[in-house]
Enzyme design. Structure first.
Site, PDB file in Angstrom:
ATOM      1  N   CYS A 110       0.894  -1.054  -0.064  1.00  0.00           N
ATOM      2  CA  CYS A 110      -0.084   0.087   0.039  1.00  0.00           C
ATOM      3  C   CYS A 110       0.822   1.277  -0.085  1.00  0.00           C
ATOM      4  O   CYS A 110       0.407   2.485  -0.237  1.00  0.00           O
ATOM      5  CB  CYS A 110      -0.979   0.044   1.211  1.00  0.00           C
ATOM      6  N   HIS A 157      -9.705   3.002  -1.079  1.00  0.00           N
ATOM      7  CA  HIS A 157      -8.106   2.694  -0.902  1.00  0.00           C
ATOM      8  C   HIS A 157      -7.574   1.913  -2.228  1.00  0.00           C
ATOM      9  O   HIS A 157      -7.608   0.675  -1.947  1.00  0.00           O
ATOM     10  CB  HIS A 157      -7.960   2.132   0.407  1.00  0.00           C
TER      11      HIS A 157
END
Length: 365
Positions: A83, A319
């Protein structure tokens, strides 16, 4: 020493998995951004650096350059720090410029969870340490730092209100480059009785003391974001206006069971090295993968919510893993132009395996 500055930043709208962007491969999401950001400076771009997590493999950076019709001389690089990948791409570009290795980079990240060939996530940690899924890891963070469900729910509601207010005020229009006919984040819409929906949501995992729910967690999304990172004097010679100047960065690691807490040591070390405190930082963007993570980071670093994710974040709009770090920088790029008094700003993100990346910028006036 050469100084790296950001002169432009854009993102796509963010779509739900199997939603509005479901037919776009990763390179097809990045290519319009590259075309837009490189317009007029195509011959100046030394490289394109793209972060990605769940893509089809291969060099998405190079493929995106070719898809965008940019000069064949631009190589293209793809990185994976889970991420953190999008923020790491921008960090690498800044460091390359600072080292004198180049003058102009386009850096960011992309994720197309809809077209990913992988049904399961990558391994974050060996069996000897344990390899929890992200929801379980978010619960570990909540337990370790004593974060209650009410605290997480209250932050999720704050994020939703901020995201919706930012949309209504037209802030997101500045950030977004439309893709096909899509110009708005798919997950962003007005909801009635939002407080009741959040408070009534049940924990995802079974267990008496679990606190992480679908309402205080991010969604799985598609999207891309990128920034033009240039050597400052080169930008000025081309008549481009620097907005953010790279100051420093830090990568840190914690036990892989607590990835949401990884920004804490990264931010602490970064501030200490630059002889700054949280009070000196005017705007802070930390990716909202889970509310437990944000509450823990704010609590441990004494960050007031007034300067944290002020326009909302991933809990509402989603996200898209590899893109999220670059979205944080894009958000700061436009926010400092609205908040003229801001001096120092910071972007940080935690990722699978227990890695945290933090990047410090100062505004250019």
């Amino acid at each position: 020493m050469s100084r790296a500055v950001i002169v432009q930043a854009k993102r796509t709208p963010i779509g739900k998995k199997n939603g509005i962007l479901q037919t776009f491969q990763p390179h097809e999401l990045v290519a319009p951004l590259l075309r837009q950001l490189a317009s007029g400076i195509e011959a100046k771009v030394d490289d394109v650096i793209v972060g990605n997590v769940t893509g089809p493999g291969g060099n998405i950076g190079r493929l995106s350059v070719l898809e965008a019709g940019l000069p064949l001389s631009i190589p293209g690089l793809t990185i994976d720090r889970q991420c953190s990948a999008g923020l790491e791409a921008i960090r690498i570009a800044c460091c390359l410029i600072q080292a004198g290795a180049g003058q102009c980079y386009i850096a960011g990240g992309v994720e197309s969870t809809s077209t990913s060939p992988y049904l399961k996530r990558a391994r974050f940690s060996p069996d000897s340490l344990g390899d929890p899924d992200m929801v379980e890891a978010a619960e570990f963070v909540a337990t370790k730092y004593g974060i209650t469900k009410d605290q997480q729910d209250d932050y999720a509601l704050l994020s939703y209100r901020r995201s919706w207010e930012s949309f209504e005020r037209g802030f997101f229009k500045e950030e977004i480059l439309p893709v096909a006919q899509w110009y708005q984040d798919e997950g962003l819409h007005k909801k009635r009785n939002m407080e009741a929906l959040v408070k009534r949501a049940k924990p995802i995992l079974s267990g008496e003391n679990n606190t992480v729910t679908a309402a205080n967690s991010c969604g799985i999304q598609d999207g891309a974001a990128a920034a033009v990172v240039m050597e400052e004097n080169s930008a000025l010679r081309l008549g481009l206006k620097p907005i953010l100047r790279f100051v420093d960065s830090q990568v840190a690691a914690v036990h892989p069971h607590y990835p949401g807490s990884a920004p804490i040591p990264a931010i602490k070390t970064l501030l200490e090295r630059n002889r700054l405190t949280i009070q000196d930082i005017d705007l802070i963007e930390i990716n909202e993968a889970f509310a437990s993570k944000i509450v823990a980071c704010a609590q441990e670093l004494s960050i007031p919510y007034e300067k944290l994710n002020v326009s909302g974040g991933a809990l509402t709009i989603g996200h898209p893993y590899g893109a999220s770090g670059a979205i944080l920088v894009t958000r700061l790029f436009y926010e400092v132009q609205r908040q003229k008094e801001a001096k120092y700003v910071l972007a940080a993100i935690g990722s699978g395996g227990g890695i945290g990346v933090a990047v410090l910028f100062e505004t250019v006036r």
